[in-house]
Motif scaffolding. Structure first.
Motif, PDB file in Angstrom:
ATOM      1  N   SER A   1      11.318 -37.492  48.255  1.00 37.70           N
ATOM      2  CA  SER A   1       9.844 -37.208  48.433  1.00 37.70           C
ATOM      3  C   SER A   1       9.475 -36.577  49.420  1.00 37.70           C
ATOM      4  CB  SER A   1       9.249 -38.803  48.489  1.00 37.70           C
ATOM      5  OG  SER A   1       9.803 -39.383  49.637  1.00 37.70           O
ATOM      6  N   SER A   2       8.315 -36.109  49.176  1.00 41.00           N
ATOM      7  CA  SER A   2       7.779 -35.234  50.161  1.00 41.00           C
ATOM      8  C   SER A   2       6.409 -36.007  51.074  1.00 41.00           C
ATOM      9  CB  SER A   2       7.375 -33.878  49.840  1.00 41.00           C
ATOM     10  OG  SER A   2       6.462 -32.964  50.609  1.00 41.00           O
ATOM     11  N   SER A   3       6.453 -35.645  52.201  1.00 43.14           N
ATOM     12  CA  SER A   3       4.796 -36.124  52.809  1.00 43.14           C
ATOM     13  C   SER A   3       3.692 -35.294  52.515  1.00 43.14           C
ATOM     14  CB  SER A   3       5.053 -35.992  54.222  1.00 43.14           C
ATOM     15  OG  SER A   3       5.263 -34.811  54.949  1.00 43.14           O
ATOM     16  N   GLN A   4       4.030 -34.140  51.706  1.00 41.99           N
ATOM     17  CA  GLN A   4       2.802 -33.473  51.224  1.00 41.99           C
ATOM     18  C   GLN A   4       2.310 -33.811  50.075  1.00 41.99           C
ATOM     19  OE1 GLN A   4       3.553 -29.390  51.295  1.00 41.99           O
ATOM     20  NE2 GLN A   4       1.867 -28.804  50.271  1.00 41.99           N
ATOM     21  N   GLU A   5       1.032 -34.099  49.952  1.00 42.53           N
ATOM     22  CA  GLU A   5       0.431 -34.777  48.553  1.00 42.53           C
ATOM     23  C   GLU A   5       0.828 -34.009  47.396  1.00 42.53           C
ATOM     24  OE1 GLU A   5      -3.606 -36.128  48.933  1.00 42.53           O
ATOM     25  OE2 GLU A   5      -3.894 -35.077  47.002  1.00 42.53           O
ATOM     26  N   ALA A   6       0.807 -32.500  47.526  1.00 44.91           N
ATOM     27  CA  ALA A   6       1.037 -31.807  46.293  1.00 44.91           C
ATOM     28  C   ALA A   6       2.622 -31.648  45.978  1.00 44.91           C
ATOM     29  CB  ALA A   6       0.395 -30.476  46.855  1.00 44.91           C
ATOM     30  N   SER A   7       3.372 -32.259  46.699  1.00 44.25           N
ATOM     31  CA  SER A   7       4.856 -32.040  46.446  1.00 44.25           C
ATOM     32  C   SER A   7       5.576 -32.803  45.204  1.00 44.25           C
ATOM     33  CB  SER A   7       5.645 -32.423  47.618  1.00 44.25           C
ATOM     34  OG  SER A   7       5.391 -33.845  47.898  1.00 44.25           O
ATOM     35  N   SER A   8       4.542 -33.477  44.487  1.00 42.21           N
ATOM     36  CA  SER A   8       5.015 -34.393  43.353  1.00 42.21           C
ATOM     37  C   SER A   8       6.230 -35.194  43.930  1.00 42.21           C
ATOM     38  CB  SER A   8       5.747 -33.352  42.053  1.00 42.21           C
ATOM     39  OG  SER A   8       4.849 -32.462  41.749  1.00 42.21           O
ATOM     40  N   GLY A   9       5.698 -36.233  44.792  1.00 43.86           N
ATOM     41  CA  GLY A   9       6.662 -37.084  45.694  1.00 43.86           C
ATOM     42  C   GLY A   9       7.953 -37.422  44.580  1.00 43.86           C
ATOM     43  N   GLY A  10       8.908 -37.626  45.191  1.00 45.88           N
ATOM     44  CA  GLY A  10      10.141 -38.118  44.289  1.00 45.88           C
ATOM     45  C   GLY A  10      10.660 -37.440  43.319  1.00 45.88           C
ATOM     46  N   VAL A  11      10.250 -36.171  43.030  1.00 41.76           N
ATOM     47  CA  VAL A  11      11.047 -35.356  42.132  1.00 41.76           C
ATOM     48  C   VAL A  11      11.779 -34.159  42.587  1.00 41.76           C
ATOM     49  CG1 VAL A  11      10.276 -33.801  40.281  1.00 41.76           C
ATOM     50  CG2 VAL A  11       8.997 -35.617  40.413  1.00 41.76           C
ATOM     51  N   LEU A  12      13.178 -34.175  42.435  1.00 39.89           N
ATOM     52  CA  LEU A  12      13.807 -33.165  42.901  1.00 39.89           C
ATOM     53  C   LEU A  12      13.753 -31.886  42.150  1.00 39.89           C
ATOM     54  CD1 LEU A  12      17.188 -35.267  42.793  1.00 39.89           C
ATOM     55  CD2 LEU A  12      15.960 -34.642  44.892  1.00 39.89           C
ATOM     56  N   ALA A  13      13.986 -30.656  43.002  1.00 40.60           N
ATOM     57  CA  ALA A  13      13.958 -29.659  42.521  1.00 40.60           C
ATOM     58  C   ALA A  13      14.792 -29.386  41.320  1.00 40.60           C
ATOM     59  CB  ALA A  13      14.232 -28.376  43.416  1.00 40.60           C
ATOM     60  N   ASP A  14      16.258 -29.837  41.599  1.00 39.60           N
ATOM     61  CA  ASP A  14      17.071 -29.786  40.263  1.00 39.60           C
ATOM     62  C   ASP A  14      16.450 -30.483  38.844  1.00 39.60           C
ATOM     63  OD1 ASP A  14      18.573 -28.549  41.763  1.00 39.60           O
ATOM     64  OD2 ASP A  14      20.005 -30.271  42.320  1.00 39.60           O
ATOM     65  N   GLU A  15      15.615 -31.356  38.986  1.00 40.51           N
ATOM     66  CA  GLU A  15      14.984 -32.126  37.993  1.00 40.51           C
ATOM     67  C   GLU A  15      13.722 -31.443  37.351  1.00 40.51           C
ATOM     68  OE1 GLU A  15      14.525 -35.780  39.450  1.00 40.51           O
ATOM     69  OE2 GLU A  15      16.463 -36.464  39.257  1.00 40.51           O
ATOM     70  N   VAL A  16      13.339 -30.353  37.878  1.00 45.71           N
ATOM     71  CA  VAL A  16      11.936 -29.818  37.459  1.00 45.71           C
ATOM     72  C   VAL A  16      12.046 -28.311  36.918  1.00 45.71           C
ATOM     73  CG1 VAL A  16       9.630 -28.763  38.449  1.00 45.71           C
ATOM     74  CG2 VAL A  16      10.764 -30.867  39.441  1.00 45.71           C
ATOM     75  N   ASN A  17      11.701 -28.293  35.476  1.00 48.45           N
ATOM     76  CA  ASN A  17      11.663 -26.848  34.802  1.00 48.45           C
ATOM     77  C   ASN A  17      10.217 -26.339  35.305  1.00 48.45           C
ATOM     78  OD1 ASN A  17      11.896 -24.743  33.475  1.00 48.45           O
ATOM     79  ND2 ASN A  17      12.630 -25.580  31.436  1.00 48.45           N
ATOM     80  N   LEU A  18      10.226 -25.310  36.001  1.00 51.34           N
ATOM     81  CA  LEU A  18       8.902 -24.816  36.361  1.00 51.34           C
ATOM     82  C   LEU A  18       8.500 -23.938  35.400  1.00 51.34           C
ATOM     83  CD1 LEU A  18       9.683 -23.486  40.227  1.00 51.34           C
ATOM     84  CD2 LEU A  18       8.552 -25.647  39.383  1.00 51.34           C
ATOM     85  N   ASP A  19       9.042 -23.503  34.342  1.00 54.01           N
ATOM     86  CA  ASP A  19       8.688 -23.153  33.293  1.00 54.01           C
ATOM     87  C   ASP A  19       7.790 -23.912  32.157  1.00 54.01           C
ATOM     88  OD1 ASP A  19       9.743 -20.511  34.118  1.00 54.01           O
ATOM     89  OD2 ASP A  19      11.464 -20.871  32.828  1.00 54.01           O
ATOM     90  N   ASP A  20       7.883 -25.346  32.473  1.00 50.39           N
ATOM     91  CA  ASP A  20       7.141 -26.374  31.685  1.00 50.39           C
ATOM     92  C   ASP A  20       5.921 -26.561  32.226  1.00 50.39           C
ATOM     93  OD1 ASP A  20       9.306 -26.602  30.203  1.00 50.39           O
ATOM     94  OD2 ASP A  20      10.088 -28.317  30.807  1.00 50.39           O
ATOM     95  N   LEU A  21       5.438 -26.087  33.256  1.00 51.98           N
ATOM     96  CA  LEU A  21       4.090 -26.220  33.881  1.00 51.98           C
ATOM     97  C   LEU A  21       3.046 -25.484  32.906  1.00 51.98           C
ATOM     98  CD1 LEU A  21       4.880 -25.306  37.667  1.00 51.98           C
ATOM     99  CD2 LEU A  21       4.583 -27.659  36.774  1.00 51.98           C
ATOM    100  N   ASP A  22       1.810 -26.229  32.996  1.00 53.96           N
ATOM    101  CA  ASP A  22       0.871 -25.678  32.068  1.00 53.96           C
ATOM    102  C   ASP A  22       0.092 -24.568  32.685  1.00 53.96           C
ATOM    103  OD1 ASP A  22       1.247 -27.743  30.163  1.00 53.96           O
ATOM    104  OD2 ASP A  22      -0.172 -29.201  31.533  1.00 53.96           O
ATOM    105  N   ASP A  23      -0.522 -23.856  31.833  1.00 53.87           N
ATOM    106  CA  ASP A  23      -1.324 -22.656  32.499  1.00 53.87           C
ATOM    107  C   ASP A  23      -0.480 -21.511  33.129  1.00 53.87           C
ATOM    108  OD1 ASP A  23      -3.706 -23.436  31.068  1.00 53.87           O
ATOM    109  OD2 ASP A  23      -4.180 -24.635  32.649  1.00 53.87           O
ATOM    110  N   LEU A  24       0.721 -21.212  32.769  1.00 54.31           N
ATOM    111  CA  LEU A  24       1.426 -20.349  33.615  1.00 54.31           C
ATOM    112  C   LEU A  24       0.884 -19.013  33.676  1.00 54.31           C
ATOM    113  CD1 LEU A  24       5.225 -20.947  32.518  1.00 54.31           C
ATOM    114  CD2 LEU A  24       4.090 -21.941  34.484  1.00 54.31           C
ATOM    115  N   VAL A  25       1.050 -18.267  34.751  1.00 57.49           N
ATOM    116  CA  VAL A  25       0.417 -17.002  35.082  1.00 57.49           C
ATOM    117  C   VAL A  25       1.482 -15.792  35.242  1.00 57.49           C
ATOM    118  CG1 VAL A  25      -1.240 -15.480  36.199  1.00 57.49           C
ATOM    119  CG2 VAL A  25      -1.828 -18.031  35.724  1.00 57.49           C
ATOM    120  N   PRO A  26       1.760 -15.027  34.754  1.00 55.21           N
ATOM    121  CA  PRO A  26       2.580 -13.857  35.168  1.00 55.21           C
ATOM    122  C   PRO A  26       2.219 -13.287  36.534  1.00 55.21           C
ATOM    123  CG  PRO A  26       2.122 -13.302  32.891  1.00 55.21           C
ATOM    124  CD  PRO A  26       1.074 -14.462  33.639  1.00 55.21           C
ATOM    125  N   LEU A  27       3.324 -12.761  37.296  1.00 57.79           N
ATOM    126  CA  LEU A  27       2.892 -12.456  38.867  1.00 57.79           C
ATOM    127  C   LEU A  27       2.224 -11.232  38.337  1.00 57.79           C
ATOM    128  CD1 LEU A  27       3.352 -12.421  41.707  1.00 57.79           C
ATOM    129  CD2 LEU A  27       5.586 -11.383  41.201  1.00 57.79           C
TER     130      LEU A  27
END
Length: 502
Positions: free
Chosen positions: A64-90
């Motif tokens: 967990s992260s003390s930062q509000e925006a860190s999706s507390g309790g979610v490991l990076a290994d468990e997150v597929n960033l490509d599944d986020l909504d409204d993706l924007v190419p660099l």
């Protein structure tokens, strides 16, 4: 790590400023009993390293992260960033306002550590080069085994930057060993480069050399002192080493002595611009010499050649440093060039009993090649103007020239170069087995002109080695090398340690 260990290639930028051929921790050629004991220590350290491949669950379980925006309790290994909504190419996000930065995967590490390394900030326009530099700087801390990013549209316009990191286990028990050049050592201690989750390094260790001398060190490093790109390093040493002396760079023993040193070191390095650092430091050495712990052969050589012990006393150095370039890391691979230039002056004006100048320059260069391989090179040159034996350059098999006795070559001037080709046969998220072919070359002389004109052929050795590493554990490496010199004999063929050679 501190200087009593071989430089570890997993963090070359942190060590370049201190990797100087000063008295090394291991000196006297051991007898058969010492080598059997060293082999036992090597096997024990290897077993300990393998057991350490399963770190405690705390390393990632409490994510967990003390930062509000860190999706507390979610490991990076468990997150597929490509599944986020409204993706924007660099390419489309470049030039948009960064509305938020969200960090996933932090457990122990403070969010401020990550944000401090970023070249992007909330409210600023996103630039591709700033985002790329931010990701690379997170890799270069060596605290993370994985760093990824993704971009999404912000509801209020602009862009949200998502960062997912995988933390390494960084509280490291030190059980290390090493050998080369006729010397062996083992080390026990503990250190943490991420103490309190704030990217502060604290450590301490005990070292035993050839089973008959004892040394120790405690150290502190703050890479972002005062929240700036200012590195503060402080070290307190007690070293007790046996220094064998060889005639004119040969393997003919002409004596030796025991050196005890109390050393205090303090330095600051400031990053002026991205690839330039300037630094200042102060070092205080207090040396004493005796004939304790010498082997029978060393004592007999002293008697035969009438060796006089060096004069002890205090030496105080003021130091200036210029560091050019940078080494970038990606897991166990490196890319880039870094040159560290040091000038030290010992003067009676600052409490020294000796007056001397010391110049040292080291260049590290790494090139990433196909098949996850690395071409690694190191070139070092040095000069000093002292006749005090303890401040001469000593070069040998433990840290610069594999295949030679440790400290076999000594003098006022030196140059040396190492080249390694490193390629893995096993490359997983837990274990990497790396194979190495290498060449070491160099020479030492009291005459700079002799070195510059190659009056004699440089000393050269060739060899093969293996490295066992774990990407998940900070700087875990076990190294075995076998070297053959291009001269008539090879004084010491085997070199091993729990670190890369450089």
């Amino acid at each position: 790590m501190p200087r009593c260990e071989p430089t570890d290639g997993s963090d070359p930028g942190a060590e370049a400023a201190r990797a100087t051929p000063q008295p090394s921790p291991t000196r006297a050629p051991p007898g058969p009993g010492t080598m059997r004991a060293a082999t036992t220590h090597a096997l024990l350290a290897l077993l300990t390293s393998l057991v350490a491949l399963s770190p405690p669950a705390q390393a990632e379980g409490d994510a967990s992260s003390s930062q509000e925006a860190s999706s507390g309790g979610v490991l990076a290994d468990e997150v597929n960033l490509d599944d986020l909504d409204d993706l924007v190419p660099l390419s489309e996000a470049t030039g948009l306002t960064v509305q938020d930065i969200r960090i996933l995967g932090l457990g122990r590490t403070s969010p401020g550590v990550v944000e401090r390394e970023l070249y992007i900030a909330r409210g600023q326009l996103l630039r591709e080069e700033d985002l790329t530099e931010s990701i690379q700087r997170l890799w270069n801390t060596a605290l993370f085994r994985d760093v990824r990013y993704q971009l999404t549209r912000a509801p209020e316009g602009g862009v949200v930057v998502w960062l997912a990191v995988g933390e390494r286990w960084t509280t490291i028990p030190i059980v290390k060993f090493g050998g080369g050049g006729g010397s062996t050592y083992f080390i026990v201690g503990v250190y943490d480069p991420n103490a309190f989750g704030e990217y502060i390094e604290l450590g301490g260790q005990y070292q035993n050399t050839n089973l008959n001398t004892h040394s120790g060190v405690v150290w502190f490093r703050e890479p972002r002192f005062l929240g700036l790109r200012l590195r503060w390093s402080a070290e307190l040493w007690y070293t007790n080493i046996v220094r064998p002396l060889y005639r004119d760079g040969t393997n003919v023993l002409e004596g030796g002595y025991n050196q005890e040193r109390l050393q205090v070191f303090n330095a600051f390095d400031y990053e002026v611009v991205r690839y330039v650092q300037v630094g200042v430091g102060f070092e205080f050495d207090n040396d004493r010499f005796n004939t304790r712990n010498l082997t029978e052969d060393q004592q007999a050589a002293n008697d035969a050649f009438g060796l006089d012990l060096p004069s002890g006393g205090r030496t105080s150095f003021a130091e200036a440093r210029l560091i050019l370039g940078r080494l970038d890391r990606d897991e166990f691979l490196f890319q880039g060039v870094q040159m560290t230039n040091r000038f030290k002056r010992a003067s009676k004006l600052i409490g020294s009993e000796l007056n001397l100048n010391f110049i040292h320059s080291e260049t590290l260069a790494f090139l990433r090649l196909p098949w996850r391989s690395n071409l690694a090179t190191r070139v070092t040159v040095g000069h000093n103007n002292t006749d005090a034996d303890q401040h001469l350059f000593f070069i040998g098999g433990l840290d610069y020239m594999r295949g030679y006795f440790d400290g076999q070559l000594r003098g006022h001037n030196f140059w040396q170069a190492n080249v390694e080709y490193r390629i893995p046969s096993v490359d997983t998220s837990w274990v990497v087995l790396q194979h190495v072919g290498f060449a070491d070359v160099g020479d030492v002389s009291d005459s700079f002109a002799d070195l510059a004109t190659f009056e004699r052929a440089p000393r050269t050795s060739l060899g093969l080695g293996v490295r066992l590493m774990s990407p998940r554990i900070y700087r875990l490496t076990v190294r075995f090398d076998y070297a053959v010199t291009l001269e008539n004999d090879t004084p010491q063929a085997i070199s091993f340690s729990a670190a890369q050679f450089f």
